[in-house]
Motif scaffolding. Structure first.
Motif, PDB file in Angstrom:
ATOM      1  N   VAL A   1       0.923  -1.180  -0.038  1.00 46.56           N
ATOM      2  CA  VAL A   1       0.180   0.007  -0.025  1.00 46.56           C
ATOM      3  C   VAL A   1       0.802   1.136   0.098  1.00 46.56           C
ATOM      4  O   VAL A   1       0.547   2.213  -0.533  1.00 46.56           O
ATOM      5  CB  VAL A   1      -0.861  -0.031   1.089  1.00 46.56           C
ATOM      6  N   VAL A   2       2.045   1.108   0.688  1.00 47.61           N
ATOM      7  CA  VAL A   2       2.979   2.178   0.729  1.00 47.61           C
ATOM      8  C   VAL A   2       3.485   2.688  -0.624  1.00 47.61           C
ATOM      9  O   VAL A   2       3.513   3.886  -1.094  1.00 47.61           O
ATOM     10  CB  VAL A   2       4.056   2.207   1.539  1.00 47.61           C
TER      11      VAL A   2
ATOM     12  N   LEU B   1       4.850   5.436  -4.780  1.00 49.46           N
ATOM     13  CA  LEU B   1       5.667   5.289  -5.960  1.00 49.46           C
ATOM     14  C   LEU B   1       4.813   5.096  -7.434  1.00 49.46           C
ATOM     15  O   LEU B   1       5.226   5.551  -8.380  1.00 49.46           O
ATOM     16  CB  LEU B   1       6.429   3.925  -5.929  1.00 49.46           C
ATOM     17  N   GLN B   2       3.614   4.536  -6.997  1.00 48.59           N
ATOM     18  CA  GLN B   2       2.778   4.235  -8.368  1.00 48.59           C
ATOM     19  C   GLN B   2       1.745   5.415  -8.524  1.00 48.59           C
ATOM     20  O   GLN B   2       1.012   5.276  -9.583  1.00 48.59           O
ATOM     21  CB  GLN B   2       2.103   3.023  -8.112  1.00 48.59           C
TER      22      GLN B   2
ATOM     23  N   ALA C   1       0.678  11.421  -9.497  1.00 47.63           N
ATOM     24  CA  ALA C   1       0.031  12.752  -8.924  1.00 47.63           C
ATOM     25  C   ALA C   1       0.758  13.026  -7.686  1.00 47.63           C
ATOM     26  O   ALA C   1       0.903  14.081  -7.013  1.00 47.63           O
ATOM     27  CB  ALA C   1      -1.462  12.749  -8.815  1.00 47.63           C
ATOM     28  N   PHE C   2       0.796  12.071  -6.693  1.00 48.77           N
ATOM     29  CA  PHE C   2       1.435  12.154  -5.454  1.00 48.77           C
ATOM     30  C   PHE C   2       2.764  12.639  -5.570  1.00 48.77           C
ATOM     31  O   PHE C   2       3.397  13.535  -5.011  1.00 48.77           O
ATOM     32  CB  PHE C   2       1.249  10.740  -4.691  1.00 48.77           C
ATOM     33  N   LEU C   3       3.661  11.933  -6.533  1.00 50.01           N
ATOM     34  CA  LEU C   3       4.871  12.236  -6.413  1.00 50.01           C
ATOM     35  C   LEU C   3       5.144  13.630  -6.986  1.00 50.01           C
ATOM     36  O   LEU C   3       6.025  14.520  -6.543  1.00 50.01           O
ATOM     37  CB  LEU C   3       5.682  11.188  -7.354  1.00 50.01           C
ATOM     38  N   SER C   4       4.467  14.011  -7.953  1.00 51.51           N
ATOM     39  CA  SER C   4       4.560  15.204  -8.532  1.00 51.51           C
ATOM     40  C   SER C   4       4.097  16.520  -7.608  1.00 51.51           C
ATOM     41  O   SER C   4       4.638  17.724  -8.069  1.00 51.51           O
ATOM     42  CB  SER C   4       3.819  15.440 -10.009  1.00 51.51           C
TER      43      SER C   4
ATOM     44  N   GLU D   1      15.431   6.007  -1.982  1.00 53.26           N
ATOM     45  CA  GLU D   1      16.317   6.251  -3.040  1.00 53.26           C
ATOM     46  C   GLU D   1      15.610   7.007  -4.139  1.00 53.26           C
ATOM     47  O   GLU D   1      15.874   8.067  -4.982  1.00 53.26           O
ATOM     48  CB  GLU D   1      16.806   5.027  -3.639  1.00 53.26           C
ATOM     49  N   ARG D   2      14.041   6.540  -4.433  1.00 56.21           N
ATOM     50  CA  ARG D   2      13.523   7.269  -5.492  1.00 56.21           C
ATOM     51  C   ARG D   2      13.099   8.660  -5.130  1.00 56.21           C
ATOM     52  O   ARG D   2      13.371   9.755  -6.022  1.00 56.21           O
ATOM     53  CB  ARG D   2      12.045   6.647  -5.795  1.00 56.21           C
TER      54      ARG D   2
END
Length: 311
Positions: free
Chosen positions: A68-69, A74-75, A78-81, A105-106
Protein backbone atom coordinates in the motif's frame (compact mmCIF):
# COMPACT_ATOMS: atom_id res chain seq x y z
CA UNK A 1 8.20 29.30 8.87
CA UNK A 2 6.24 26.44 10.42
CA UNK A 3 5.92 23.27 8.38
CA UNK A 4 2.46 22.40 7.08
CA UNK A 5 1.45 18.89 8.21
CA UNK A 6 -0.36 16.21 6.25
CA UNK A 7 -1.44 12.71 7.27
CA UNK A 8 -2.41 9.79 5.01
CA UNK A 9 -4.04 6.76 6.61
CA UNK A 10 -6.08 7.74 9.67
CA UNK A 11 -7.13 4.31 10.87
CA UNK A 12 -6.66 2.66 14.24
CA UNK A 13 -3.19 4.13 14.87
CA UNK A 14 -3.00 6.97 12.35
CA UNK A 15 -6.21 8.50 13.63
CA UNK A 16 -4.98 8.50 17.20
CA UNK A 17 -1.63 10.06 16.25
CA UNK A 18 -3.39 12.71 14.18
CA UNK A 19 -5.72 13.51 17.07
CA UNK A 20 -2.69 14.11 19.31
CA UNK A 21 -1.22 16.53 16.77
CA UNK A 22 -4.52 18.35 16.31
CA UNK A 23 -5.14 18.58 20.06
CA UNK A 24 -1.75 20.26 20.36
CA UNK A 25 -3.09 23.08 18.18
CA UNK A 26 -1.48 22.01 14.91
CA UNK A 27 -3.55 22.02 11.72
CA UNK A 28 -3.44 18.72 9.82
CA UNK A 29 -4.64 17.99 6.29
CA UNK A 30 -5.69 14.35 6.04
CA UNK A 31 -6.77 11.67 3.60
CA UNK A 32 -8.20 8.23 4.26
CA UNK A 33 -10.46 6.00 2.20
CA UNK A 34 -12.96 6.51 5.04
CA UNK A 35 -13.61 10.26 5.16
CA UNK A 36 -15.28 9.87 8.55
CA UNK A 37 -11.96 8.69 10.00
CA UNK A 38 -10.31 11.97 8.96
CA UNK A 39 -13.10 14.03 10.49
CA UNK A 40 -13.10 11.96 13.68
CA UNK A 41 -9.37 12.66 14.13
CA UNK A 42 -9.96 16.38 13.75
CA UNK A 43 -8.02 16.76 10.50
CA UNK A 44 -9.09 18.78 7.46
CA UNK A 45 -10.39 16.20 4.94
CA UNK A 46 -8.90 16.28 1.44
CA UNK A 47 -9.89 14.20 -1.57
CA UNK A 48 -6.67 12.33 -2.30
CA UNK A 49 -3.12 11.58 -1.19
CA UNK A 50 -1.88 13.93 -3.90
CA UNK A 51 -3.92 16.79 -2.44
CA UNK A 52 -2.38 16.15 0.97
CA UNK A 53 1.11 16.21 -0.59
CA UNK A 54 0.36 19.49 -2.33
CA UNK A 55 -0.80 21.11 0.92
CA UNK A 56 1.99 19.82 3.16
CA UNK A 57 5.69 20.23 3.87
CA UNK A 58 5.76 17.12 6.08
CA UNK A 59 3.60 14.12 5.12
CA UNK A 60 2.98 11.28 7.56
CA UNK A 61 1.94 7.83 6.34
CA UNK A 62 0.24 5.18 8.46
CA UNK A 63 -0.69 2.42 6.03
CA UNK A 64 -1.26 -1.37 6.23
CA UNK A 65 1.91 -2.64 4.53
CA UNK A 66 4.64 -1.99 1.97
CA UNK A 67 2.37 -2.78 -0.98
CA UNK A 68 0.00 0.00 0.00
CA UNK A 69 2.87 2.38 0.78
CA UNK A 70 4.40 1.75 -2.65
CA UNK A 71 1.02 2.21 -4.31
CA UNK A 72 0.63 5.61 -2.68
CA UNK A 73 4.21 6.86 -2.93
CA UNK A 74 5.71 5.23 -6.03
CA UNK A 75 2.79 4.31 -8.25
CA UNK A 76 0.73 7.48 -7.93
CA UNK A 77 2.29 9.98 -10.32
CA UNK A 78 0.09 12.75 -8.94
CA UNK A 79 1.40 12.16 -5.43
CA UNK A 80 5.03 12.24 -6.56
CA UNK A 81 4.57 15.38 -8.61
CA UNK A 82 2.78 17.11 -5.72
CA UNK A 83 5.68 16.64 -3.31
CA UNK A 84 7.88 19.70 -3.30
CA UNK A 85 11.65 19.46 -3.16
CA UNK A 86 12.75 19.90 0.45
CA UNK A 87 9.68 18.22 1.92
CA UNK A 88 9.78 15.24 4.30
CA UNK A 89 7.76 12.03 4.18
CA UNK A 90 7.57 10.09 7.44
CA UNK A 91 6.42 6.49 7.08
CA UNK A 92 4.90 5.22 10.33
CA UNK A 93 3.74 1.96 8.77
CA UNK A 94 5.10 -1.49 9.53
CA UNK A 95 6.93 -2.15 6.27
CA UNK A 96 9.66 -4.23 4.64
CA UNK A 97 13.03 -2.47 5.04
CA UNK A 98 14.03 -3.38 1.46
CA UNK A 99 10.93 -1.58 0.15
CA UNK A 100 11.66 1.37 2.42
CA UNK A 101 15.16 1.71 0.99
CA UNK A 102 13.81 1.70 -2.59
CA UNK A 103 11.35 4.46 -1.75
CA UNK A 104 14.08 6.45 -0.01
CA UNK A 105 16.27 6.29 -3.12
CA UNK A 106 13.41 7.32 -5.42
CA UNK A 107 12.36 10.30 -3.32
CA UNK A 108 15.97 11.41 -2.86
CA UNK A 109 16.09 11.97 -6.63
CA UNK A 110 13.49 14.74 -6.10
CA UNK A 111 15.24 16.21 -3.07
CA UNK A 112 12.68 14.72 -0.67
CA UNK A 113 13.69 13.16 2.65
CA UNK A 114 12.09 9.83 3.57
CA UNK A 115 12.10 8.69 7.19
CA UNK A 116 11.00 5.20 8.24
CA UNK A 117 9.58 5.48 11.72
CA UNK A 118 8.53 2.22 13.35
CA UNK A 119 6.16 2.69 16.25
CA UNK A 120 5.63 0.73 19.45
CA UNK A 121 3.17 1.05 22.28
CA UNK A 122 -0.11 0.18 20.62
CA UNK A 123 -3.41 2.01 20.65
CA UNK A 124 -3.25 2.85 24.36
CA UNK A 125 0.08 4.67 24.03
CA UNK A 126 -1.07 6.37 20.81
CA UNK A 127 -4.15 7.63 22.66
CA UNK A 128 -1.94 9.18 25.35
CA UNK A 129 0.70 10.50 22.94
CA UNK A 130 3.24 8.18 24.56
CA UNK A 131 4.50 6.04 21.67
CA UNK A 132 8.09 4.92 21.16
CA UNK A 133 9.56 5.58 17.70
CA UNK A 134 12.55 3.93 16.04
CA UNK A 135 13.59 6.00 13.03
CA UNK A 136 15.80 5.42 10.01
CA UNK A 137 16.96 8.06 7.57
CA UNK A 138 18.58 11.48 7.55
CA UNK A 139 19.33 12.85 11.03
CA UNK A 140 18.68 16.46 9.96
CA UNK A 141 15.24 15.52 8.62
CA UNK A 142 14.46 13.77 11.89
CA UNK A 143 15.49 16.84 13.86
CA UNK A 144 13.21 18.94 11.66
CA UNK A 145 10.11 16.83 12.37
CA UNK A 146 10.90 16.22 16.07
CA UNK A 147 8.49 18.93 17.29
CA UNK A 148 5.60 17.16 15.55
CA UNK A 149 6.68 13.71 16.70
CA UNK A 150 6.73 15.01 20.27
CA UNK A 151 2.95 15.36 20.15
CA UNK A 152 2.45 11.59 19.95
CA UNK A 153 5.78 10.02 21.02
CA UNK A 154 7.73 10.33 24.26
CA UNK A 155 10.77 8.35 23.09
CA UNK A 156 12.40 8.73 19.66
CA UNK A 157 15.48 6.73 18.70
CA UNK A 158 17.52 7.41 15.56
CA UNK A 159 18.55 3.92 14.43
CA UNK A 160 20.68 4.83 11.41
CA UNK A 161 20.29 4.92 7.64
CA UNK A 162 17.15 4.32 5.61
CA UNK A 163 15.42 1.06 6.56
CA UNK A 164 16.94 0.90 10.04
CA UNK A 165 13.75 2.08 11.71
CA UNK A 166 11.54 -0.46 10.01
CA UNK A 167 14.11 -3.19 10.60
CA UNK A 168 14.13 -2.45 14.34
CA UNK A 169 10.33 -2.40 14.33
CA UNK A 170 10.16 -5.91 12.86
CA UNK A 171 12.63 -7.24 15.43
CA UNK A 172 10.63 -5.71 18.27
CA UNK A 173 7.31 -6.93 16.90
CA UNK A 174 8.61 -10.46 16.63
CA UNK A 175 9.59 -10.53 20.30
CA UNK A 176 6.14 -9.14 21.12
CA UNK A 177 4.56 -11.95 19.08
CA UNK A 178 6.70 -14.56 20.81
CA UNK A 179 5.79 -13.24 24.28
CA UNK A 180 2.07 -13.04 23.54
CA UNK A 181 1.68 -16.43 21.87
CA UNK A 182 3.88 -18.28 24.36
CA UNK A 183 2.21 -16.69 27.38
CA UNK A 184 -1.21 -17.50 25.92
CA UNK A 185 -0.22 -21.17 25.74
CA UNK A 186 1.11 -21.13 29.31
CA UNK A 187 -2.03 -19.48 30.68
CA UNK A 188 -4.33 -21.99 28.99
CA UNK A 189 -2.22 -24.75 30.55
CA UNK A 190 -2.45 -23.03 33.95
CA UNK A 191 -6.23 -22.86 33.63
CA UNK A 192 -6.49 -26.56 32.79
CA UNK A 193 -4.15 -27.39 35.67
CA UNK A 194 -6.60 -25.69 38.03
CA UNK A 195 -4.16 -22.98 39.10
CA UNK A 196 -5.23 -19.54 40.27
CA UNK A 197 -4.37 -17.37 37.25
CA UNK A 198 -3.72 -14.15 39.14
CA UNK A 199 -1.25 -15.96 41.39
CA UNK A 200 0.40 -17.59 38.37
CA UNK A 201 0.96 -14.13 36.91
CA UNK A 202 2.38 -12.89 40.22
CA UNK A 203 4.86 -15.78 40.12
CA UNK A 204 5.82 -15.19 36.48
CA UNK A 205 6.28 -11.47 37.04
CA UNK A 206 8.59 -12.17 39.96
CA UNK A 207 10.49 -14.85 38.06
CA UNK A 208 12.45 -15.48 34.87
CA UNK A 209 9.32 -15.93 32.74
CA UNK A 210 8.36 -12.26 33.03
CA UNK A 211 7.62 -10.43 29.76
CA UNK A 212 5.42 -7.67 28.34
CA UNK A 213 2.43 -9.99 28.00
CA UNK A 214 2.60 -11.20 31.61
CA UNK A 215 3.01 -7.65 32.88
CA UNK A 216 0.57 -5.74 30.70
CA UNK A 217 -1.79 -8.04 28.81
CA UNK A 218 -2.81 -11.04 30.87
CA UNK A 219 -3.65 -9.25 34.15
CA UNK A 220 -6.51 -7.74 32.11
CA UNK A 221 -7.32 -10.78 29.95
CA UNK A 222 -7.96 -13.05 32.96
CA UNK A 223 -10.72 -10.63 34.02
CA UNK A 224 -12.31 -10.69 30.57
CA UNK A 225 -10.79 -7.41 29.33
CA UNK A 226 -9.04 -8.13 26.02
CA UNK A 227 -7.85 -4.52 25.65
CA UNK A 228 -9.65 -4.08 22.33
CA UNK A 229 -8.32 -1.54 19.87
CA UNK A 230 -4.85 -2.93 19.30
CA UNK A 231 -3.22 -5.03 16.60
CA UNK A 232 -5.44 -7.77 15.18
CA UNK A 233 -4.41 -11.40 14.74
CA UNK A 234 -4.22 -10.88 10.98
CA UNK A 235 -1.90 -7.90 11.38
CA UNK A 236 0.23 -9.73 13.92
CA UNK A 237 0.58 -12.61 11.47
CA UNK A 238 1.53 -10.12 8.75
CA UNK A 239 4.25 -8.65 10.96
CA UNK A 240 5.72 -12.07 11.78
CA UNK A 241 5.81 -12.98 8.08
CA UNK A 242 7.56 -9.66 7.35
CA UNK A 243 10.09 -10.52 10.06
CA UNK A 244 10.78 -13.95 8.54
CA UNK A 245 11.18 -12.41 5.07
CA UNK A 246 13.56 -9.81 6.48
CA UNK A 247 15.70 -12.44 8.18
CA UNK A 248 15.80 -14.42 4.94
CA UNK A 249 17.15 -11.32 3.17
CA UNK A 250 19.75 -10.90 5.92
CA UNK A 251 20.76 -14.55 5.77
CA UNK A 252 19.77 -15.21 9.38
CA UNK A 253 18.08 -18.43 10.51
CA UNK A 254 14.67 -18.00 12.18
CA UNK A 255 13.95 -21.28 14.01
CA UNK A 256 11.85 -19.52 16.65
CA UNK A 257 9.34 -18.13 14.17
CA UNK A 258 7.35 -21.37 14.01
CA UNK A 259 5.62 -20.73 17.35
CA UNK A 260 3.94 -17.39 16.60
CA UNK A 261 3.31 -18.40 12.97
CA UNK A 262 1.40 -21.44 14.22
CA UNK A 263 -0.42 -19.54 16.96
CA UNK A 264 -1.62 -16.56 14.94
CA UNK A 265 -2.26 -18.80 11.93
CA UNK A 266 -4.51 -20.89 14.18
CA UNK A 267 -6.30 -17.74 15.36
CA UNK A 268 -6.99 -16.72 11.77
CA UNK A 269 -8.19 -20.19 10.81
CA UNK A 270 -10.63 -20.28 13.73
CA UNK A 271 -12.22 -16.93 12.89
CA UNK A 272 -10.29 -14.49 15.05
CA UNK A 273 -8.44 -12.74 12.19
CA UNK A 274 -10.02 -9.33 12.73
CA UNK A 275 -10.10 -9.49 16.51
CA UNK A 276 -7.38 -8.10 18.74
CA UNK A 277 -4.31 -10.34 18.85
CA UNK A 278 -4.84 -10.99 22.57
CA UNK A 279 -7.63 -13.37 21.52
CA UNK A 280 -4.93 -15.79 20.35
CA UNK A 281 -5.37 -17.22 23.86
CA UNK A 282 -8.97 -18.13 22.95
CA UNK A 283 -7.85 -19.82 19.73
CA UNK A 284 -5.40 -21.95 21.70
CA UNK A 285 -8.16 -22.55 24.24
CA UNK A 286 -10.54 -23.68 21.50
CA UNK A 287 -8.29 -26.57 20.49
CA UNK A 288 -7.48 -27.39 24.12
CA UNK A 289 -11.00 -28.28 25.21
CA UNK A 290 -12.76 -24.93 24.74
CA UNK A 291 -10.86 -23.30 27.59
CA UNK A 292 -11.43 -19.67 28.55
CA UNK A 293 -9.31 -17.87 31.12
CA UNK A 294 -12.34 -15.89 32.23
CA UNK A 295 -15.76 -17.52 32.51
CA UNK A 296 -18.42 -14.81 32.16
CA UNK A 297 -21.31 -17.19 32.83
CA UNK A 298 -22.08 -19.01 36.08
CA UNK A 299 -22.10 -22.35 34.28
CA UNK A 300 -18.47 -21.83 33.39
CA UNK A 301 -19.14 -22.52 29.74
CA UNK A 302 -16.48 -20.04 28.62
CA UNK A 303 -16.50 -16.85 26.59
CA UNK A 304 -18.42 -16.65 23.35
CA UNK A 305 -16.67 -17.97 20.25
CA UNK A 306 -15.97 -15.70 17.25
CA UNK A 307 -19.05 -17.19 15.54
CA UNK A 308 -21.21 -16.13 18.48
CA UNK A 309 -20.22 -12.47 18.88
CA UNK A 310 -18.45 -9.73 16.96
CA UNK A 311 -16.21 -6.89 18.15
Amino acid sequence: MTDRIGFIGLGNMGGRMTRCIVDAGVEVHGFDMQRAAVESAGAIPLGSSAEVAAQSDVVFLSLPDSKVVEKVVLQDAAFLSSLASGSVVVDLSTAAPSSTQRIHERLAEQGIAYLDAGISGGAAAAEKGALTLMVGGDAAALERVQPVLAHFATKVFHMGASGAGHSTKLLNNFLNAIALSATAEVMVAAKKAGLDLATVLDVLNASSGVNFATLNRFPKIITGDYLKGGLTNALMMKDVVLYVDHLHELGVASPNSSGPLASFGLAQALGYADQISNTVVDAIGDVSGHVRLHDPDPAGDGAARPTDTKD
